[in-house]
Design an enzyme around this catalytic site. Structure first.
Site, PDB file in Angstrom:
ATOM      1  N   ASP A 408       0.825  -1.202   0.000  1.00  0.00           N
ATOM      2  CA  ASP A 408       0.000   0.000   0.000  1.00  0.00           C
ATOM      3  C   ASP A 408       0.862   1.257   0.000  1.00  0.00           C
ATOM      4  O   ASP A 408       1.926   1.307   0.616  1.00  0.00           O
ATOM      5  CB  ASP A 408      -0.893  -0.023   1.250  1.00  0.00           C
ATOM      6  N   GLU A 461       1.166  -0.552  -5.128  1.00  0.00           N
ATOM      7  CA  GLU A 461       0.214   0.520  -5.390  1.00  0.00           C
ATOM      8  C   GLU A 461       1.034   1.806  -5.438  1.00  0.00           C
ATOM      9  O   GLU A 461       1.337   2.398  -4.403  1.00  0.00           O
ATOM     10  CB  GLU A 461      -0.851   0.593  -4.290  1.00  0.00           C
TER      11      GLU A 461
END
EC number: 2.4.1.18
Length: 733
Positions: A408, A461
């Site tokens: 993330d 990401e």
């Protein structure tokens, strides 16, 4: 009863430190010590008025130490194990003496911990159920180098930090203690007397379990001895997760995928049946779970974790999470976890100022604080912190057979000025904005993960154009296997939400992604972030009346599955949920009772089946040689067409999109070969809720050039539709 003169035991200040919970070397005083060949035992229990050492049924009284309530000392003959018997106010209790047990960590552990290179950190730190010196119990170890004192606390000692002060392990900064008789299920914390005198109760940074929020203690969990039965999947995983394989990911927030009686979320074991069966039947290749590392706040969806090594107890204990992974593997599904090494919350029981200093984070908020999320940033330049994060990644891959980690917020890690104004950040040593230390951590994590766990995948990401995210480390890349294509997602969603009459002015948003589509190994994500916080569901984004909304969405999904790149779709969007995602409820399963929603669900299932069955649509997802525009410039009619190629001998595929509500008859389009082509997908088909317009399942391309291709066919393009054609007889190619 006679009292012991404290001077007979050593420095009275040291004894006062023990009774006051300030002394950092209790093993030097407490427990058994031989003097002149005789065993002497010193014990501390602030609740006891009397104390004796029990050898079988025989009691050997320990005398109180004058001026130090709760401290006792006496001779205990022999060498066999003893129990401590305490008495007070008519009560009596027997306990094992934790201070009669030697250390558990060995010299190699100590060396690697001190160096910050213990790649299996979880095997040294945390709480481990074991037998030590012939006694069953639990060993605890925690890193707190600047603490003045660290104690283990729990119900077993009335949460009193004076009772079980831990052993400091030299220069490593690690503290440990073996607790005899303490078993799985015990709740505990570490009470830490900080570097500057403050007292804090902290959860275990390497704990394998935790209490149900809002309670915040760690829980002893024995994670050893699980009986895996996924050997076939693990042996074949290396083939299933290559970039030339069909990868279609179903992204799931477990807490709101399905609710059970009383509104409780589904459990790991229930998901092992229901979620696994559903994802398999829908044709997805992977399930990706939003973070399941323990987190205190439901509204963070897991993206503010406190217990990086603990599967959240919300859905069950660790072995039951393994049941979910094992079931997925037996069904031929991979499992990807969202992993959050970019920041951590400021909850007082967490890592913030863990030992009274900025230990895991930077002291300077210009480096150590995320303004966007009010969270703290790991100090990636500190060897022990870097090791903590890398070991955590390896832990999930090894202990839970996880097939991939989606990392993330990578962009926030790569840049020191991320979301900061001038003067709010500190440049790197060369005066630039790149976070060298975070880059090194990510490279090392990827290098070790791929090196130690064959067949895994890591996914970034990453929302910027940082170069080489999915390139090998030895070529200067970050070493990820794949990268989310955030640019593609933003551009295409902005296009598809527009009224078709305006799309001609934004045609480039659907084509621009092909300028960089093969610079990385991309995944095309329609994730949870796109259907929350007022953004609406995928269906709600679409323009027009109800029928047009569904037609737009079907055409967009066809475009997505025909476009180069692996696929990711967030739960609920596979059946066109009307409302945006609500983490406090469940996705709108009742919508499937509506034929239009059910039809979209059928479309996604069929798209996945077509994708897996058609090498031209996946084998060269990440190679420019697998793609060629046929029509990229017809902005006036909002029509796009392209060619997808697989490996040698694989039939080609042609994808055609009509993003206007106008039916086009006799639309001439170039084809790479003459002959029969099957219309293998038509998003306007009646079974998908469309008008049933199309080419009757088959066309014949005739010789004669068009659109730079050697053959052509005159097509019927339904309004707001995507068509996919596959060459029927590749032997004539």
């Amino acid at each position: 009863m006679a009292q012991i003169d404290p001077k007979d035991l050593g420095d009275p200040a040291m004894l006062a430190g023990i009774t006051g919970g300030r002394f950092d070397d209790p093993f030097a005083v407490l427990g058994p010590h031989r003097r002149g060949g005789i065993r002497h035992v010193t014990a501390f229990d602030p609740g006891a008025a009397e104390m004796a050492a029990m050898l079988g049924s025989r009691a050997h009284p320990l005398d109180p130490v004058a001026g130090h309530p709760g401290l006792f000392h006496g001779k205990v003959p022999g060498a066999e194990p003893y129990l401590l018997r305490g008495r007070a106010q008519g009560r009596e209790w027997l306990v094992e003496d934790a201070y009669r047990f030697g250390p558990v960590l060995g010299e190699m552990d100590e060396y690697l911990l001190g160096e910050g290179t213990h790649r299996r950190l979880w095997q040294a730190l945390g709480a481990h159920v074991m037998t030590h010196q012939g006694m069953a119990g639990t060993h605890f170890a925690v890193w707190a180098p600047n603490a003045r004192r660290v104690s283990l606390i729990g119900d077993f000692n009335a949460w009193d930090g004076r009772r079980h002060v831990m052993r400091r392990r030299g220069a490593t900064g690690v503290w440990e203690i073996f607790m005899p008789g303490l078993a799985e299920g015990a709740a505990y914390k570490y009470e830490i007397l900080g570097a500057y005198g403050g007292l804090a109760q902290k959860a275990d940074p390497v704990g394998f379990g935790a209490q149900h929020p809002p309670a915040t203690a760690s829980v002893v969990r024995d994670i050893a001895g699980y009986g895996w039965s996924d050997g076939d999947w693990m042996a074949a995983r290396s083939q299933a997760q290559r970039r030339d394989r069909p990868i279609s990911i179903y992204e799931v927030h477990l807490g709101s995928w399905r609710r059970k009686e009383g509104g409780r979320p589904i459990s790991y074991r229930e998901a092992a049946v229901e979620l696994v069966d559903y994802a398999r039947d829908m044709g997805f290749s992977h399930i990706e779970l939003l973070p399941i590392s323990e987190y205190p706040f439901d509204g963070s969806w897991g993206y503010q974790p406190v217990g990086l090594f603990a599967p959240t107890i919300r859905f069950g204990p660790p072995h039951e999470f393994r049941d979910l992974v094992n079931a997925a593997h037996r069904a031929g599904l991979g499992v990807i976890l969202d992993w959050v090494p970019g920041h951590f919350p400021t909850d007082p029981h967490g890592l913030m100022r863990f030992d009274g200093t900025a230990l895991y984070e930077h002291a300077d908020p210009r480096e150590g604080f995320h303004q966007d999320w009010n969270t703290l940033i790991y100090n990636y330049g500190r060897a022990e912190v870097r090791n903590y994060l890398i070991a955590n990644a390896l832990y999930w891959l090894e202990e839970y057979h996880i097939d991939g980690l989606r990392v993330d917020a990578v962009a926030s890690m790569l840049y020191r000025d991320y979301s900061r104004a001038q003067g709010e950040w500190i440049p790197n040593k060369d005066g630039g904005r790149e976070n060298y230390e975070a880059i090194i951590m990510l490279q090392e994590m990827n290098r070790l993960a791929y090196g130690q766990q064959p067949g895994i995948m890591t996914v970034a990401e990453e929302s910027t154009s940082y170069p080489g995210v999915s390139h090998p480390v030895d070529q200067g890349g970050l070493g990820f296997g794949f990268k989310w294509n955030m640019g593609w997602m933003n551009d295409t969603l902005d296009y598809i939400r527009r009224d078709p009459i305006h799309r001609r002015h934004h045609h480039h948003q659907m084509t621009f992604g092909l300028h960089y589509a093969f610079s990385e190994n991309f995944i095309l994500p329609i994730s949870h972030d796109e259907v929350v916080h007022g953004k609406g569901s995928m269906l709600a984004k679409m323009p027009g009346d109800e029928a047009e909304k569904f037609a737009n969405l079907r055409a967009y999904y066809g475009f997505m599955w025909g476009h180069p790149g692996k696929k990711l779709l967030f739960m609920g969007q596979e059946f066109a949920q009307a409302a945006e995602w609500d983490h406090d409820g469940e996705i709108d399963w009742a919508a499937i009772g509506n034929p239009l929603h059910h039809a979209v669900q059928l479309l996604v299932r069929d798209l996945n089946a077509l994708y897996r069955a058609t090498p031209a649509l996946y084998a060269r997802d990440c190679e420019a040689a697998g793609f060629q525009w046929i029509e990229a410039d017809d902005a006036a009619h909002s029509i796009l067409a392209w060619l997808r190629r697989g490996g040698p001998g694989d039939p080609d595929a042609v994808v055609v999109c009509n993003f206007t509500p106008v039916e086009r008859r006799g639309w001439r389009l170039g084809f790479p070969q003459p002959g029969p082509w099957r219309e293998v997908l038509n998003t306007d088909a009646g079974v998908y809720g469309g008008g049933g317009r199309g080419n009757l399942g088959r066309i014949t391309a005739r010789p004669g050039g068009s659109h730079g291709q050697p053959a052509h066919a005159d097509l019927l393009l339904p309004p707001l539709s995507t068509l996919i054609f596959v060459r029927d007889d590749p032997t004539t190619a």
